[in-house]
Design a protein around this motif. Sequence first.
Motif, PDB file in Angstrom:
ATOM      1  N   VAL A   1       0.850  -1.191   0.000  1.00  0.00           N
ATOM      2  CA  VAL A   1       0.000   0.000   0.000  1.00  0.00           C
ATOM      3  C   VAL A   1       0.885   1.240   0.000  1.00  0.00           C
ATOM      4  O   VAL A   1       1.792   1.364   0.810  1.00  0.00           O
ATOM      5  CB  VAL A   1      -0.921  -0.004   1.237  1.00  0.00           C
ATOM      6  CG1 VAL A   1      -1.599   1.335   1.389  1.00  0.00           C
ATOM      7  CG2 VAL A   1      -1.940  -1.111   1.105  1.00  0.00           C
ATOM      8  N   GLN A   2       0.672   2.100  -0.976  1.00  0.00           N
ATOM      9  CA  GLN A   2       1.438   3.335  -1.063  1.00  0.00           C
ATOM     10  C   GLN A   2       0.508   4.509  -0.760  1.00  0.00           C
ATOM     11  O   GLN A   2      -0.521   4.666  -1.414  1.00  0.00           O
ATOM     12  CB  GLN A   2       2.013   3.505  -2.475  1.00  0.00           C
ATOM     13  CG  GLN A   2       3.038   2.461  -2.856  1.00  0.00           C
ATOM     14  CD  GLN A   2       4.362   2.661  -2.161  1.00  0.00           C
ATOM     15  OE1 GLN A   2       4.562   3.654  -1.456  1.00  0.00           O
ATOM     16  NE2 GLN A   2       5.264   1.718  -2.327  1.00  0.00           N
ATOM     17  N   ASP A   3       0.893   5.302   0.227  1.00  0.00           N
ATOM     18  CA  ASP A   3       0.100   6.488   0.538  1.00  0.00           C
ATOM     19  C   ASP A   3       0.062   7.412  -0.667  1.00  0.00           C
ATOM     20  O   ASP A   3       1.003   7.461  -1.446  1.00  0.00           O
ATOM     21  CB  ASP A   3       0.725   7.242   1.717  1.00  0.00           C
ATOM     22  CG  ASP A   3       0.673   6.400   2.967  1.00  0.00           C
ATOM     23  OD1 ASP A   3       0.048   5.324   2.916  1.00  0.00           O
ATOM     24  OD2 ASP A   3       1.260   6.806   3.975  1.00  0.00           O
ATOM     25  N   SER A   4      -1.025   8.132  -0.781  1.00  0.00           N
ATOM     26  CA  SER A   4      -1.198   8.973  -1.957  1.00  0.00           C
ATOM     27  C   SER A   4      -1.877  10.261  -1.538  1.00  0.00           C
ATOM     28  O   SER A   4      -2.649  10.286  -0.589  1.00  0.00           O
ATOM     29  CB  SER A   4      -2.052   8.213  -2.975  1.00  0.00           C
ATOM     30  OG  SER A   4      -2.617   9.076  -3.913  1.00  0.00           O
ATOM     31  N   PRO A   5      -1.583  11.341  -2.233  1.00  0.00           N
ATOM     32  CA  PRO A   5      -2.390  12.540  -2.009  1.00  0.00           C
ATOM     33  C   PRO A   5      -3.834  12.254  -2.441  1.00  0.00           C
ATOM     34  O   PRO A   5      -4.062  11.332  -3.219  1.00  0.00           O
ATOM     35  CB  PRO A   5      -1.762  13.588  -2.919  1.00  0.00           C
ATOM     36  CG  PRO A   5      -0.636  12.951  -3.602  1.00  0.00           C
ATOM     37  CD  PRO A   5      -0.582  11.516  -3.269  1.00  0.00           C
ATOM     38  N   ASP A   6      -4.775  13.023  -1.944  1.00  0.00           N
ATOM     39  CA  ASP A   6      -6.171  12.756  -2.283  1.00  0.00           C
ATOM     40  C   ASP A   6      -6.408  12.899  -3.781  1.00  0.00           C
ATOM     41  O   ASP A   6      -5.926  13.832  -4.412  1.00  0.00           O
ATOM     42  CB  ASP A   6      -7.092  13.720  -1.527  1.00  0.00           C
ATOM     43  CG  ASP A   6      -7.240  13.283  -0.089  1.00  0.00           C
ATOM     44  OD1 ASP A   6      -6.770  12.172   0.235  1.00  0.00           O
ATOM     45  OD2 ASP A   6      -7.818  14.038   0.696  1.00  0.00           O
ATOM     46  N   PHE A   7      -7.149  11.945  -4.307  1.00  0.00           N
ATOM     47  CA  PHE A   7      -7.492  11.950  -5.723  1.00  0.00           C
ATOM     48  C   PHE A   7      -8.820  12.681  -5.895  1.00  0.00           C
ATOM     49  O   PHE A   7      -9.005  13.476  -6.795  1.00  0.00           O
ATOM     50  CB  PHE A   7      -7.613  10.501  -6.204  1.00  0.00           C
ATOM     51  CG  PHE A   7      -7.535  10.345  -7.691  1.00  0.00           C
ATOM     52  CD1 PHE A   7      -6.333  10.042  -8.301  1.00  0.00           C
ATOM     53  CD2 PHE A   7      -8.658  10.481  -8.477  1.00  0.00           C
ATOM     54  CE1 PHE A   7      -6.259   9.889  -9.667  1.00  0.00           C
ATOM     55  CE2 PHE A   7      -8.585  10.332  -9.848  1.00  0.00           C
ATOM     56  CZ  PHE A   7      -7.384  10.037 -10.445  1.00  0.00           C
ATOM     57  N   TYR A   8      -9.724  12.352  -5.001  1.00  0.00           N
ATOM     58  CA  TYR A   8     -11.020  13.031  -4.952  1.00  0.00           C
ATOM     59  C   TYR A   8     -11.160  13.645  -3.573  1.00  0.00           C
ATOM     60  O   TYR A   8     -10.647  13.111  -2.592  1.00  0.00           O
ATOM     61  CB  TYR A   8     -12.159  12.036  -5.164  1.00  0.00           C
ATOM     62  CG  TYR A   8     -12.555  11.867  -6.610  1.00  0.00           C
ATOM     63  CD1 TYR A   8     -13.318  12.820  -7.251  1.00  0.00           C
ATOM     64  CD2 TYR A   8     -12.158  10.747  -7.319  1.00  0.00           C
ATOM     65  CE1 TYR A   8     -13.681  12.665  -8.578  1.00  0.00           C
ATOM     66  CE2 TYR A   8     -12.521  10.583  -8.645  1.00  0.00           C
ATOM     67  CZ  TYR A   8     -13.282  11.549  -9.263  1.00  0.00           C
ATOM     68  OH  TYR A   8     -13.650  11.400 -10.574  1.00  0.00           O
ATOM     69  N   THR A   9     -11.864  14.740  -3.504  1.00  0.00           N
ATOM     70  CA  THR A   9     -12.120  15.325  -2.200  1.00  0.00           C
ATOM     71  C   THR A   9     -13.612  15.631  -2.102  1.00  0.00           C
ATOM     72  O   THR A   9     -14.274  15.871  -3.107  1.00  0.00           O
ATOM     73  CB  THR A   9     -11.251  16.582  -1.989  1.00  0.00           C
ATOM     74  OG1 THR A   9     -11.498  17.075  -0.686  1.00  0.00           O
ATOM     75  CG2 THR A   9     -11.570  17.663  -2.986  1.00  0.00           C
TER      76      THR A   9
END
Lengths: 218, 503
Positions: free
Chosen positions: B46-54
């Motif tokens: 699992v790779q943390d990610s910035p939000d794709f949808y908010t």
Amino acid sequence: MIEALTRKENWIRYLNSLKFALYCMTHPLDGFWDLTHERRGTYAGANTILIATLMVRLMTLRYTSFLFIQVYWEDVNIFLYLASVLFPLALWVIGNWALTTLFDGKGRLGQVYIATCYGLTPYPVIQFPLMVLSNFVTIEEGQFYSVLSIISLIYCALLIVTAMGQIHEYSAGKNLLFTVATLFAMLVMIFILTIFFSMISQGVLYMISLVREFLFRL
Amino acid sequence: MMKKKHFSILCILALVFSVICPVNALADESTGDDTYTYNLDYWGDVQDSPDFYTVCKVFTSSELGLETKMKSPEGLFVYQNFLYVCDTGNNRILEFERISSEKLELRRTIDSFEGDDNNTFNAPTDVAVSVEGNFFVADKGNARILKLDQKLNLLQIFVKPVDNTLDATIPFQPSKLAIDTAERVYCIATGINKGLIKYEPDGTFSGFVGATKVTFDFLDYVWKKLATQEQRAQMESFVPTEYDNVYMDHEGFVYACTGAVTREDLRADKAQAIRKINLMGNDILVRNGEWGIYGDIHMGSGGGYEGPSYFSDVTVFPNDIFICLDRNRGRLFGYDDQGHMVFAFGGNGNMDGYFRRPVAIEHYDQDVYVLDTLDCAITVFVPTEFGSMVYKAVDQFDQGDYNASGESWERVVQINGNYDLAYIGIGRARLRQERYKEAMEYFEVKYDDENYSKAFKQYRKEWVEDHIAIIVLIILALFLVPMGIGRIKAIKHEIDTDELFTR
């Protein structure tokens, strides 16, 4: 020691014994007979082949194209990885010698070691060029890689089995029987080692807790 | 995944030499509970990610200006700029006009229609609107599917199909609908597991399409053969699973999802959580990703939730990216047309952007609408800069604008350096720009062997063409030098043995 290293005939004997490994590869029956009976093999040669095998095994991890081997580097432990060759090898050598020495095997422990290492020759000889070549092919052309890679392992296994037959002066049937028996012996040894280590660690833990208790009471 | 199998076969053979093979180790079992948005890398980590949808806004009944509050709504549909909600508990359909992402305005409350004695709905579970603008309502409680025009006049009623294989005593409970451009109806009915029920535009039943494959293991089969009639009746029967929801994409393919799958079947590729069904009823979903299209691959129990993701609905964008809604952990999973995970986010809870029981998902443009049946609320998600940049890059590539696509992907990498698709995207753009060496580097970073091979093939060809003179020289040298040496030796031998000198 230094004198031995500087003597030219020692070097020539070493190089000849290494070259003889290639002869064993192509003429296993004849070669492994001469290996012990004509004293054509040396410890130095056997060690060199073993080290070459280990080196090639490590190098394939890093230098094989990612098309064929994907390495999860976070979990790689080089010492464990080397042990994955050395530990079964040691078990095989000891197990084979321990069994055959009871059943008319002519080979001594050292000879079993030398012959087994000589039997590993195809691994570096095939895997090293394969590793280099893997970087120059595409995935469609890559079928040969897995085939050759498997062939190198089977080749080694066949050579080692043949070598054992020759140095112990066994017939083919007896040789096969003792190959299977040696594999069983390896399993038994692993079993005993596991018990041994768990017992030791239990004992050590017991002593540690005893001492702790003492220190606590004092 | 094939090459991994190859490698494990190799590993088994390597056991001749090895007891332990640490290379093949599996990724650690983290469940991705730490961040809201995440993605899976090549290894399944699992790779943390910035939000794709908010979350843009959460619409509850009061915010929508409803006098009667919504009660366990189950269906959601977007038609042009109208949003339809099937308010199942109140036996009505709500029509909203979408003014903007933050604003929905109630236009109509549809609770009855003209043209039939029984002109009200009873627990309608789904609504769909055809291209011509006709309503299709799954009137579950009344065991019928209604076709109404825009003025709510009844046009047609679809009833339980007459088929010998259907048990006549079981009530017909149509639950979910999809309508194609010719107004054929594809329907899921509770208790019917033969696939989607397909009606022709004139209302005739034309068969079942796309039943799931029956899965059973061999041991169960043997047991069943040995068992007596009574024992057999007690056993679980091998039947296809029912679908949970359908979606008609812009090309006329039906996406059908099901939550009735087990972890083992998913991992063994024996069951599919989502299928893309063509006219023949075959599954044509592309599954080229490293990991299967079934949501979370780490299914450790956490917070009282365990087991695989339960896909309760799906929506498909025009660029073939589809978003699956996981009812189990309240998550949204986006996949691209090749089956690679684009994003995953969400969770169970009461905060904005978390769900209690999400049942339906729809999209308008790039905004995503999710309906929660327990919260009776519609959550609107809008893409962040990161999300819209990914969409932009995908669209640009599809349109053939490879330079722009490459630049967009580079921007994506700046925002999220752990985003595998971006590296592969840059690589693919470089490949089209014929910058093969760079393309190879990008593909190698993210283990994309197919594309790497494509780039490498071209690179190798170029290299050989550039260095053809040297290669020919070397090959000639390999032949000529030994020949020359042999010749010189022969001459020397001749001289040495010539009578003229030996005399």
